[in-house]
Design an enzyme around this catalytic site. Structure first.
Site, PDB file in Angstrom:
ATOM      1  N   GLU A  18       0.590  -1.250  -0.149  1.00  0.00           N
ATOM      2  CA  GLU A  18       0.142   0.058  -0.028  1.00  0.00           C
ATOM      3  C   GLU A  18       0.900   1.341  -0.020  1.00  0.00           C
ATOM      4  OE1 GLU A  18      -2.960   0.265  -0.578  1.00  0.00           O
ATOM      5  OE2 GLU A  18      -3.566  -1.579  -0.493  1.00  0.00           O
ATOM      6  N   TYR A  38      -5.954   6.567   4.846  1.00  0.00           N
ATOM      7  CA  TYR A  38      -5.945   5.582   3.695  1.00  0.00           C
ATOM      8  C   TYR A  38      -5.389   4.198   4.098  1.00  0.00           C
ATOM      9  CZ  TYR A  38      -5.364   2.789  -0.263  1.00  0.00           C
ATOM     10  OH  TYR A  38      -5.432   1.618  -0.996  1.00  0.00           O
ATOM     11  N   ASP A  96      -8.755   6.590  -1.136  1.00  0.00           N
ATOM     12  CA  ASP A  96      -7.708   7.082  -1.809  1.00  0.00           C
ATOM     13  C   ASP A  96      -8.491   7.888  -2.999  1.00  0.00           C
ATOM     14  OD1 ASP A  96      -8.534   5.273  -3.605  1.00  0.00           O
ATOM     15  OD2 ASP A  96      -6.758   4.413  -4.033  1.00  0.00           O
TER      16      ASP A  96
END
Ligand code: ADE
Length: 358
Positions: free
Chosen positions: A44, A127, A145
């Site tokens: 991520e 996020y 996002d």
């Protein structure tokens, strides 16, 4: 009874349709083969400012070299930056390592399994905490996002400005009650839809969208108006002159200051402004080099989030027996083999890498 009757941001039927679509259409990506929170975390962070296809080889190599939180916490800064070389935004790598050190010290080497604890770690924002908590631990929290903002704006037909932090905050709150028990699949499905179907710039592929029947923008043909995103401030343009200074076997690098843009990374020596040949020669002498030959090479641009470097450049030959660099100046003469193997030069300079060997 208000909560019971309030309309959800996404209906249960829309979420079900999205999950069913994801099960069939999900791309086979390396970080989707695991529930290991460490792997999901690294993926991520890498995916934050970098395209999926570009991330894949970096992710695979990073996992081979640093397979655990402990390995990341203990790796040397040089090796870490070398593994990150080319991905850009190096503070992401430094923050990853700082957070890994915290996880070793405070959490027994295991990433905490709750959104609120993850959120406290360096470099983990709303996020990323939402993505790790939902994908690795199944916590029913949203992860919003840029892709997800676009999907939400379109499905709900909202003209709210998605560049405003307040919009994200409001939607994060509103989406909480919509996250199904398959929380990780929901997170990935929203991202996947934004990346492959509900794409930007009015080109949404509504014919392929599982939520089309639930989407205000599809029904009212608004995908070229929504989302609304207020214009960003224009980037500052910085003219520079870059020098590829070499003697045939060695190349000069310069260590950047420990804070600010590209902090602590090795760069090709450079000066502010576009210098002509005479000015460039004078500048090189002022920093201790004696050019035997100076040749203009192709200019290049590099775009950062808030600024652009517009770089003119020269290739500069110095004598093979030159030994005038004083380490305290920040300049280093590095053997070309060693440069390739051990030094991470930011991609801002990659247009000049073809000149690194004379
Ligand atoms: N972008 C951000 N997170 C992602 C993920 N898990 N899969 C694909 N693209 C992404």
């Amino acid at each position: 009874m208000k909560a019971m009757t309030e309309k959800k941001m996404l209906s249960d039927e829309a979420v079900e349709a999205l999950l069913a679509w994801y099960r069939v259409h999900r791309r086979d990506l390396p970080w989707r083969k695991t529930k290991d929170p460490y792997r999901i975390w690294v993926s991520e962070i890498m995916l934050q400012q970098t395209r999926v296809e570009a991330v894949k080889p970096y992710y695979e190599r990073f996992m081979r070299e640093l397979p655990t939180v402990q390995a990341l916490a203990e790796v040397s800064e040089e090796k870490l930056l070398k593994l990150w070389e080319g991905l850009g935004y190096y503070s992401r790598a430094r923050n990853l390592q700082r957070a890994a050190q915290t996880v070793m010290r405070d959490h027994n080497g295991k990433l905490p399994n709750a959104y609120s604890e993850l959120r406290k770690l360096t470099g983990i924002g709303d996020y990323t905490a939402g993505a790790i908590a939902s994908i690795a631990f199944g916590e029913r929290v949203p992860a919003i996002d840029g892709n997800v903002l676009r999907v939400l704006a379109r499905v709900t037909g909202s003209y709210e400005d998605i560049a405003l932090p307040q919009t994200k905050k409001n939607w994060q709150e509103a989406l909480k009650s919509c996250v199904p028990k398959e929380a990780g699949d929901f997170t990935q499905a929203m991202i996947e839809l934004g990346a492959t179907v509900c794409v930007p710039n009015g080109e949404a592929r509504c014919g392929k969208c599982p939520m089309a029947a639930h989407c205000v923008s599809c029904m009212k043909h608004l995908t070229d108006e929504i989302p609304v995103r207020s214009a960003k401030k224009p980037r500052r343009i910085i003219p520079k002159t870059v020098f590829v200074i070499a003697d045939g076997n060695r190349t000069v690098l310069h260590k950047r200051p420990p804070t600010g843009l590209l902090a602590g990374l090795y760069e090709l020596p450079n000066a502010e402004g576009h210098l002509d040949e005479a000015e460039a020669t004078a500048y090189l002498r002022s920093i201790g080099f004696d050019p035997l030959q100076i040749t203009p090479i192709d200019p290049a641009k590099h775009i950062f989030t808030h600024l652009e470097w517009h770089m003119n450049a020269y290739r500069v030959r110095i004598a093979p027996d030159f030994d005038g660099v004083d380490e305290s100046s920040g300049y280093l003469l590095i053997d070309n083999d060693e440069l390739r193997e051990n030094y991470a030069v930011p991609s801002a300079f990659s247009a000049f890498s073809k000149y690194l060997l004379f």
